[in-house]
Design a protein around this motif. Structure first.
Motif, PDB file in Angstrom:
ATOM      1  N   ASP A   1      -0.007   4.996   0.897  1.00 12.38           N
ATOM      2  CA  ASP A   1      -1.033   5.886   1.437  1.00 12.38           C
ATOM      3  C   ASP A   1      -0.487   7.314   1.399  1.00 12.38           C
ATOM      4  O   ASP A   1       0.151   7.779   2.352  1.00 12.38           O
TER       5      ASP A   1
ATOM      6  N   GLU B   1       0.844  -1.196   0.000  1.00  9.98           N
ATOM      7  CA  GLU B   1       0.000   0.000   0.000  1.00  9.98           C
ATOM      8  C   GLU B   1       0.882   1.251   0.000  1.00  9.98           C
ATOM      9  O   GLU B   1       1.876   1.316   0.711  1.00  9.98           O
TER      10      GLU B   1
ATOM     11  N   HIS C   1      -0.041   2.532  11.581  1.00  7.19           N
ATOM     12  CA  HIS C   1      -0.018   3.259  10.317  1.00  7.19           C
ATOM     13  C   HIS C   1       0.199   4.757  10.543  1.00  7.19           C
ATOM     14  O   HIS C   1       0.134   5.542   9.593  1.00  7.19           O
TER      15      HIS C   1
END
Length: 513
Positions: free
Chosen positions: A115, A113, A196
């Protein structure tokens, strides 16, 4: 003969090798399992190639679940595990053991991912360092830690050794850019630490995990910070007629309050080898050179480079060349990044990794030169000068058995010097087997006992990367200073010149390597 022994293998485990291989095939059918001699030989050493052991088997899983199943089996059957990424470790951190499997994560190399909104990349541990920046570049971001081996080294290995790189002066090392990890414990449990975001709930275990060298668990995924790419960056290349002048200039730049993105140091041998390898216009008449890079807007870059050049003039530089293009900047950095490989083309070497206070840099460089002369070795110095992370490359002949022990002792003396000057044993390579017995130089018995308690709590059977980091010979068992009488001369007495002694040691007709 080496002074760095590895533990004797467990004969009972060796006798069960065929059964272990069969069980691993059943447990992880999607994994690549290497059991033949020639295949295993590919993994018998890391970049500290003087030390080799043929592992029991090599397993290359493709998922966290496979890693979990493999570790659970090894825990239940008392089989040691050596986690490995690309094998670029320079301290023997991934040297296998004969009664251990090598658990190589290089097939787990996906970007999971990007982000951009939260400036985070989630990746598998086997992805190369530079691949993170490549994946984020189209959105204007980059991953800051940049070891010289970044085109090959993996993020899992970076976490294991808390790697830095040329730009750590401004952006910090791996732990400063790490937000979370998924880690498989020795019994197979899968645990997430961090998260995260910059601040996550619960205890912050990431500083314990970063730099733990595979001793506490196997990291399979990581969430790392992404930073906005700077508007611009440019280096200035400064040559000096002495290493002392270059070192003093580094301290003066930092003391002025300027924080360049990088300050790299190369001495004369390194300059010549790198310029031959990658023509970048390095000053061949200099005894030492600095690459000082700043970033920002064009006006900010010009202002900072002028200030840096003004500081450098106080140390009588023999040349100053400010990069005038992206191509010129790339060439300057390509030479520096290729330095270890370039020197490897002309000689075997052992690369040290000590840290010192910046104020001690001139003293350290002079002492390193004397130490290497005492042991009859040439040395090339290439290192991250801005944060005091030294990388002396001691040149030796690996085909001469007598030189291996001598180069180990030479390197040990350099690392002890770093500790004596107020520094530490490692900046980014880790302890591995190379510095294992030197841990007592920096830590007390109580310090090491505390580290052992943590290890035993998380890995009670000592199955993870056994034989690394923690001393196995005892505080007084390893002779870490060379007996010069065995080389043909008495050691220097109080106040005696080490250079004179080193010359006396040279056997007639023998040349330095």
């Amino acid at each position: 003969m080496s002074t760095l022994p590895l533990p004797d293998p467990d004969r009972a485990v060796l006798a069960r090798r065929n059964d272990v291989v069969k069980q691993l095939k059943k447990l992880a059918p999607q994994a690549v399992l290497i059991a033949d001699v020639e295949g295993r030989r590919t993994f018998e050493a890391d970049a500290l190639a003087a030390y080799r052991r043929l592992p029991l088997a090599v397993v290359l899983p493709v998922s966290t679940e496979e890693v979990s199943a493999i570790l659970r089996f090894c825990y239940e059957n008392h089989v040691k595990v050596v986690p490995r990424g690309a094998g670029t470790s320079l301290c023997g951190g991934a040297t296998p053991l004969e009664d251990a499997i090598v658990l190589c994560l290089s097939r787990m190399n996906k970007v999971l991912e990007i982000d951009a909104a939260n400036r985070v990349a989630r990746v598998e541990a086997g992805i190369t360092n530079i691949a993170i920046t490549q994946a984020a570049a189209s959105q204007g971001f980059f991953y800051a830690p940049d070891p010289s081996s970044q085109i090959a080294c993996t993020v899992g290995g970076n976490i294991a050794t808390n790697s830095g790189g040329a730009h750590c002066l401004k952006y910090g090392v791996t732990v400063n850019n790490l937000l979370g990890v998924r880690m498989v414990m020795v019994g197979g449990e899968i645990i997430d630490f961090g998260g995260h975001h910059l601040d996550s709930p619960n205890y912050d275990f990431l500083p314990l995990i970063a730099g733990s060298e595979g001793q506490l668990g196997v990291v399979t995924e990581a969430s790392v910070r992404l930073l906005a790419a700077p508007e611009g960056a440019r280096p200035v290349l400064i040559g000096f007629d002495s290493a002392k002048a270059a070192a003093s200039c580094v301290a003066a730049i930092i003391a002025s309050g300027i924080v360049p993105v990088a300050i790299e140091f190369m001495d004369r041998p390194a300059i010549h080898v790198c310029e031959h390898f990658v023509p970048a216009g390095y000053p061949l008449d200099a005894e030492a050179a600095l690459i000082v890079e700043v970033e920002g807007s064009e006006d900010e870059i010009e202002y900072l480079l002028e200030k840096i050049e003004d500081i450098a003039r106080d140390y009588d530089p023999i040349s100053m060349r400010r990069s005038q293009s992206d191509e010129e900047s790339a060439a300057i950095w390509k030479g520096r990044k290729a330095a270890f490989g370039a020197i490897g083309q002309i000689s075997d070497y052992m690369c040290m990794d000590g840290v010192i206070p910046l104020s001690a840099l001139p003293q350290a460089l002079e002492a390193i030169s004397l130490i290497c002369r005492k042991y009859r070795f040439d040395v090339a110095n290439i290192f991250h000068a801005g944060d005091g992370n030294l990388h002396p490359l001691i040149l030796y002949d690996a085909n001469d058995p007598g030189q291996l022990e001598r180069v180990e002792l030479c390197g040990a003396e350099i690392l002890k010097l770093c500790v004596e000057l107020g520094g530490c044993l490692t900046g980014e390579h880790g302890v591995g087997i190379e510095k294992r017995e030197l841990m007592y130089e920096q830590f007390t018995d109580e310090d090491i006992d505390q580290q052992v308690r943590i290890k035993e709590e998380l890995d009670p059977s000592w199955l993870l990367n056994s034989g690394k980091v923690f001393p196995i010979l005892g505080r007084d068992a390893l002779k870490m200073t060379i007996d010069l009488t065995n080389l043909g001369a008495a050691p220097p007495g109080p106040g005696e010149d080490l250079e004179t002694t080193a010359e006396a040691v040279l056997v007639e007709g023998e040349e330095r390597p």
